[in-house]
Design a protein around this motif. Structure first.
Motif, PDB file in Angstrom:
ATOM      1  N   PRO A 101      60.643   6.697  12.926  1.00  0.00           N
ATOM      2  CA  PRO A 101      60.388   7.666  11.852  1.00  0.00           C
ATOM      3  C   PRO A 101      58.905   7.911  11.582  1.00  0.00           C
ATOM      4  N   THR A 102      58.027   7.069  12.103  1.00  0.00           N
ATOM      5  CA  THR A 102      56.604   7.300  11.854  1.00  0.00           C
ATOM      6  C   THR A 102      56.093   8.534  12.593  1.00  0.00           C
ATOM      7  N   ILE A 103      56.805   8.940  13.625  1.00  0.00           N
ATOM      8  CA  ILE A 103      56.378  10.137  14.358  1.00  0.00           C
ATOM      9  C   ILE A 103      56.507  11.360  13.450  1.00  0.00           C
ATOM     10  N   SER A 104      57.647  11.510  12.792  1.00  0.00           N
ATOM     11  CA  SER A 104      57.806  12.650  11.880  1.00  0.00           C
ATOM     12  C   SER A 104      56.959  12.482  10.629  1.00  0.00           C
ATOM     13  N   LEU A 105      56.799  11.240  10.150  1.00  0.00           N
ATOM     14  CA  LEU A 105      55.940  11.014   8.987  1.00  0.00           C
ATOM     15  C   LEU A 105      54.493  11.380   9.285  1.00  0.00           C
ATOM     16  N   SER A 106      54.023  11.081  10.488  1.00  0.00           N
ATOM     17  CA  SER A 106      52.637  11.428  10.831  1.00  0.00           C
ATOM     18  C   SER A 106      52.437  12.936  10.806  1.00  0.00           C
ATOM     19  N   ASN A 107      53.435  13.674  11.285  1.00  0.00           N
ATOM     20  CA  ASN A 107      53.338  15.135  11.229  1.00  0.00           C
ATOM     21  C   ASN A 107      53.335  15.629   9.787  1.00  0.00           C
ATOM     22  N   SER A 108      54.209  15.076   8.959  1.00  0.00           N
ATOM     23  CA  SER A 108      54.270  15.487   7.552  1.00  0.00           C
ATOM     24  C   SER A 108      52.954  15.214   6.834  1.00  0.00           C
ATOM     25  N   ILE A 109      52.421  14.025   7.044  1.00  0.00           N
ATOM     26  CA  ILE A 109      51.150  13.662   6.414  1.00  0.00           C
ATOM     27  C   ILE A 109      50.052  14.622   6.857  1.00  0.00           C
ATOM     28  N   CYS A 110      50.014  14.913   8.134  1.00  0.00           N
ATOM     29  CA  CYS A 110      49.006  15.827   8.668  1.00  0.00           C
ATOM     30  C   CYS A 110      49.151  17.224   8.062  1.00  0.00           C
ATOM     31  N   PHE A 111      50.371  17.744   8.031  1.00  0.00           N
ATOM     32  CA  PHE A 111      50.598  19.078   7.461  1.00  0.00           C
ATOM     33  C   PHE A 111      50.206  19.134   5.989  1.00  0.00           C
ATOM     34  N   ILE A 112      50.592  18.110   5.235  1.00  0.00           N
ATOM     35  CA  ILE A 112      50.266  18.083   3.804  1.00  0.00           C
ATOM     36  C   ILE A 112      48.752  18.082   3.615  1.00  0.00           C
ATOM     37  N   GLN A 113      48.041  17.270   4.373  1.00  0.00           N
ATOM     38  CA  GLN A 113      46.585  17.204   4.217  1.00  0.00           C
ATOM     39  C   GLN A 113      45.918  18.499   4.657  1.00  0.00           C
ATOM     40  N   LEU A 114      46.427  19.132   5.693  1.00  0.00           N
ATOM     41  CA  LEU A 114      45.868  20.414   6.123  1.00  0.00           C
ATOM     42  C   LEU A 114      46.056  21.477   5.045  1.00  0.00           C
ATOM     43  N   VAL A 115      47.253  21.543   4.472  1.00  0.00           N
ATOM     44  CA  VAL A 115      47.525  22.524   3.420  1.00  0.00           C
ATOM     45  C   VAL A 115      46.660  22.253   2.193  1.00  0.00           C
ATOM     46  N   LYS A 116      46.558  20.982   1.799  1.00  0.00           N
ATOM     47  CA  LYS A 116      45.736  20.618   0.629  1.00  0.00           C
ATOM     48  C   LYS A 116      44.274  20.999   0.816  1.00  0.00           C
ATOM     49  N   ASN A 117      43.812  20.995   2.048  1.00  0.00           N
ATOM     50  CA  ASN A 117      42.417  21.320   2.326  1.00  0.00           C
ATOM     51  C   ASN A 117      42.212  22.774   2.732  1.00  0.00           C
ATOM     52  N   GLY A 118      43.274  23.582   2.617  1.00  0.00           N
ATOM     53  CA  GLY A 118      43.168  25.016   2.871  1.00  0.00           C
ATOM     54  C   GLY A 118      43.018  25.400   4.329  1.00  0.00           C
ATOM     55  N   ALA A 119      43.398  24.533   5.248  1.00  0.00           N
ATOM     56  CA  ALA A 119      43.270  24.839   6.681  1.00  0.00           C
ATOM     57  C   ALA A 119      44.423  25.726   7.145  1.00  0.00           C
ATOM     58  N   ASP A 120      44.176  26.470   8.197  1.00  0.00           N
ATOM     59  CA  ASP A 120      45.221  27.258   8.851  1.00  0.00           C
ATOM     60  C   ASP A 120      46.005  26.292   9.741  1.00  0.00           C
ATOM     61  N   VAL A 121      47.188  25.904   9.274  1.00  0.00           N
ATOM     62  CA  VAL A 121      47.984  24.868   9.955  1.00  0.00           C
ATOM     63  C   VAL A 121      48.301  25.276  11.390  1.00  0.00           C
TER      64      VAL A 121
END
Length: 177
Positions: A101-121
């Motif tokens: 499950p850490t594979i999907s969690l790593s993606n979720s964490i990455c997406f959340i941080q990208l969105v929080k920082n205003g990046a184009d995911v």
């Protein structure tokens, strides 16, 4: 991403060589079947826990540390001249149940941080994800260059990477959206 997939590269390719070297070549399919079964239900189960009860980055870290402990047990069991199948298989399954499950969690964490920082995911995530492929290759090559393909030392390498990544995960910014 680099460490996430480096953890997998440390054993994924060479586990069959190790199992064959200790006389369990005919049982390799059991190990990969267990991983496939874990991949069917563990990401959804752990994802639900992350959505409701525990911040994703903390659950990610806990899963990595606990998985590393089980891979450490697997390495310890593997030091016997001929370890019993269950002394290697049981910690492997426990470690995989926590790692998958850490594979999907790593993606979720990455997406959340990208969105929080205003990046184009859509443009940024592929550039980050490629480091996962690099991590897999680097750790796989490290196992080969250290000549530990048929040794339980590959599981110690896997455990060390998991401990480092788990500790790092507890320092990540919060994943509340």
């Amino acid at each position: 991403m680099f460490l996430q997939f480096a953890a997998m590269g440390a054993y994924q390719i060479s586990i069959g060589i190790y199992l064959a070297s200790v006389g369990y070549g005919s049982r390799i399919a059991w190990f990969f079947t267990a991983q496939g079964i874990a991949a069917l239900f563990m990401p959804a189960l752990v994802g639900r826990i992350a959505d409701r009860y525990v911040p994703a980055q903390k659950l990610f870290g806990a899963c990595h540390v606990l998985s590393a402990v089980f891979f450490g047990f697997m390495a310890l069991a593997g030091t016997a001249a001929r370890p019993s199948l269950m002394s290697v298989f049981v910690p492997y399954v426990a470690g995989i149940l926590l790692f998958v499950p850490t594979i999907s969690l790593s993606n979720s964490i990455c997406f959340i941080q990208l969105v929080k920082n205003g990046a184009d995911v859509g443009r940024t995530f592929p550039m980050i994800r490629i480091w996962g492929t690099a991590g897999f290759i680097v750790s796989m090559l490290a196992v080969n260059f250290m000549n530990i393909e048929s040794s339980p030392a590959q599981f110690l390498l896997r455990a060390a990477i998991g401990i480092v990544l788990g500790a790092y995960a507890f320092m990540l910014p919060g994943c509340d959206v």
